[in-house]
Design an enzyme around this catalytic site. Structure first.
Site, PDB file in Angstrom:
ATOM      1  N   GLY A  26      -1.533  -1.381   6.093  1.00  0.00           N
ATOM      2  CA  GLY A  26      -1.556  -2.509   7.032  1.00  0.00           C
ATOM      3  C   GLY A  26      -2.651  -3.496   6.677  1.00  0.00           C
ATOM      4  N   ASP A  27      -3.127  -4.200   7.695  1.00  0.00           N
ATOM      5  CA  ASP A  27      -4.098  -5.281   7.495  1.00  0.00           C
ATOM      6  C   ASP A  27      -5.500  -4.697   7.293  1.00  0.00           C
ATOM      7  OD1 ASP A  27      -5.810  -7.393   7.575  1.00  0.00           O
ATOM      8  OD2 ASP A  27      -4.993  -8.275   9.405  1.00  0.00           O
ATOM      9  N   GLY A  28      -5.856  -4.506   6.027  1.00  0.00           N
ATOM     10  CA  GLY A  28      -7.094  -3.803   5.692  1.00  0.00           C
ATOM     11  C   GLY A  28      -8.346  -4.475   6.193  1.00  0.00           C
ATOM     12  N   ARG A  42     -12.307  -9.220  -2.910  1.00  0.00           N
ATOM     13  CA  ARG A  42     -12.020  -8.692  -1.565  1.00  0.00           C
ATOM     14  C   ARG A  42     -11.737  -7.190  -1.638  1.00  0.00           C
ATOM     15  NH1 ARG A  42      -7.392  -6.017   0.855  1.00  0.00           N
ATOM     16  NH2 ARG A  42      -7.276  -6.593   3.033  1.00  0.00           N
ATOM     17  N   VAL A  43     -12.349  -6.425  -0.744  1.00  0.00           N
ATOM     18  CA  VAL A  43     -12.086  -4.987  -0.621  1.00  0.00           C
ATOM     19  C   VAL A  43     -11.561  -4.734   0.785  1.00  0.00           C
ATOM     20  CG1 VAL A  43     -13.113  -2.679  -0.619  1.00  0.00           C
ATOM     21  CG2 VAL A  43     -13.864  -4.371  -2.316  1.00  0.00           C
ATOM     22  N   GLY A  44     -10.409  -4.080   0.858  1.00  0.00           N
ATOM     23  CA  GLY A  44      -9.830  -3.744   2.160  1.00  0.00           C
ATOM     24  C   GLY A  44     -10.173  -2.331   2.566  1.00  0.00           C
ATOM     25  N   THR A  92       0.833  -1.204   0.000  1.00  0.00           N
ATOM     26  CA  THR A  92       0.000   0.000   0.000  1.00  0.00           C
ATOM     27  C   THR A  92       0.865   1.250   0.000  1.00  0.00           C
ATOM     28  OG1 THR A  92      -1.611  -1.212   1.293  1.00  0.00           O
ATOM     29  CG2 THR A  92      -1.873   1.189   1.207  1.00  0.00           C
TER      30      THR A  92
HETATM   31  N1  GLY Z   1      -4.247  -1.891   3.497  1.00  0.00           N
HETATM   32  C1  GLY Z   1      -4.370  -2.578   2.279  1.00  0.00           C
HETATM   33  C2  GLY Z   1      -5.429  -3.587   2.291  1.00  0.00           C
HETATM   34  O1  GLY Z   1      -5.461  -4.430   3.155  1.00  0.00           O
HETATM   35  O2  GLY Z   1      -6.274  -3.555   1.432  1.00  0.00           O
END
Ligand code: GLY
Length: 218
Positions: free
Chosen positions: A121-123, A98-100, A70
């Site tokens: 990070g972990d979206g 998948r959408v973060g 990212t």
């Molecule tokens: N921060 C990027 C994502 O997880 O989509």
């Protein structure tokens, strides 16, 4: 997202358009919508003159060394207007569709006339906390970007000690800040190691970009 007007544009689950963040800006500037997704986003981008290419399947979108790819940018204009943009391929091994957090206003990014913030990070976890909105809200109440970033990451860390998040923020005075839960980070391209999450500052007072390391919450 444009801070002064709150105009917002996003594309999600987009395939085949290399300049996704520019397609997102086109949604903001040239459509009546704020977010387009999947095939509809690709058709819109093609219609706006973006080049469409064949891409690997989403299962093959791993970045070298794993982790996230990212990239978030906050710009403070000479007119003191703020703008923020985020681009990502998402998460390694993600399910198609998948959408973060990155394309979500308030999640991966937010801006208003007082401040702007964005996340990496972990979206899948980040989007539950709306951290970018929270940071900008604190800036609007008079907090410095640095204090706002620390407060929001501390709050998240108290609730989830295993979550990877890094945030950056700026205000209209040109003050900035950052914070993360990342203890160390290796640039997958240069192999350079950082004792925390690195972010880049570039202002008219600097002849070249300067790399800072965000304070770590652990
Ligand atoms: N921060 C990027 C994502 O997880 O989509």
């Amino acid at each position: 997202m444009d801070g002064a007007s709150l105009k917002f544009g996003a594309v999600t689950a987009l395939r085949g358009i290399p300049n996704a963040v520019s397609a997102a800006r086109a949604v903001m500037e040239r459509s009546p919508h704020s977010m387009l997704s999947g095939e509809g986003a690709r058709l819109f981008a093609k219609g706006q003159g973006f080049i469409s290419r064949e891409t690997p399947t989403p299962q093959n979108t791993q970045v070298p060394g794993g982790g996230h790819d990212t990239l978030g940018v906050i710009a403070v204009g000479q007119d003191r207007n703020l703008a923020v943009g985020v681009s990502t391929s998402g998460a390694p091994g993600k399910h198609p569709g998948r959408v973060g957090d990155s394309a979500l206003p308030g999640g991966g990014l937010y801006a208003n006339p007082q401040g702007a913030a964005c996340c990496s990070g972990d979206g899948d976890e980040i989007l539950k906390f709306c951290p970018s909105f929270h940071i900008v809200h604190l800036i609007s109440q008079g907090r410095s970007p640095q204090d706002a970033c620390i407060e929001v990451v501390q709050n998240i860390y108290r609730q989830n000690k295993h979550m990877e998040i890094a945030v950056i923020a700026a205000d209209i005075k040109g003050q900035y800040g950052a914070c993360s839960t990342v203890q160390s980070w290796t640039d997958p391209l240069t192999q350079k190691q950082y004792s925390g999450f690195p972010y880049v500052i570039w202002s008219k007072d600097l002849s070249c970009p300067e790399i800072n390391v965000a304070p770590t919450i652990s």
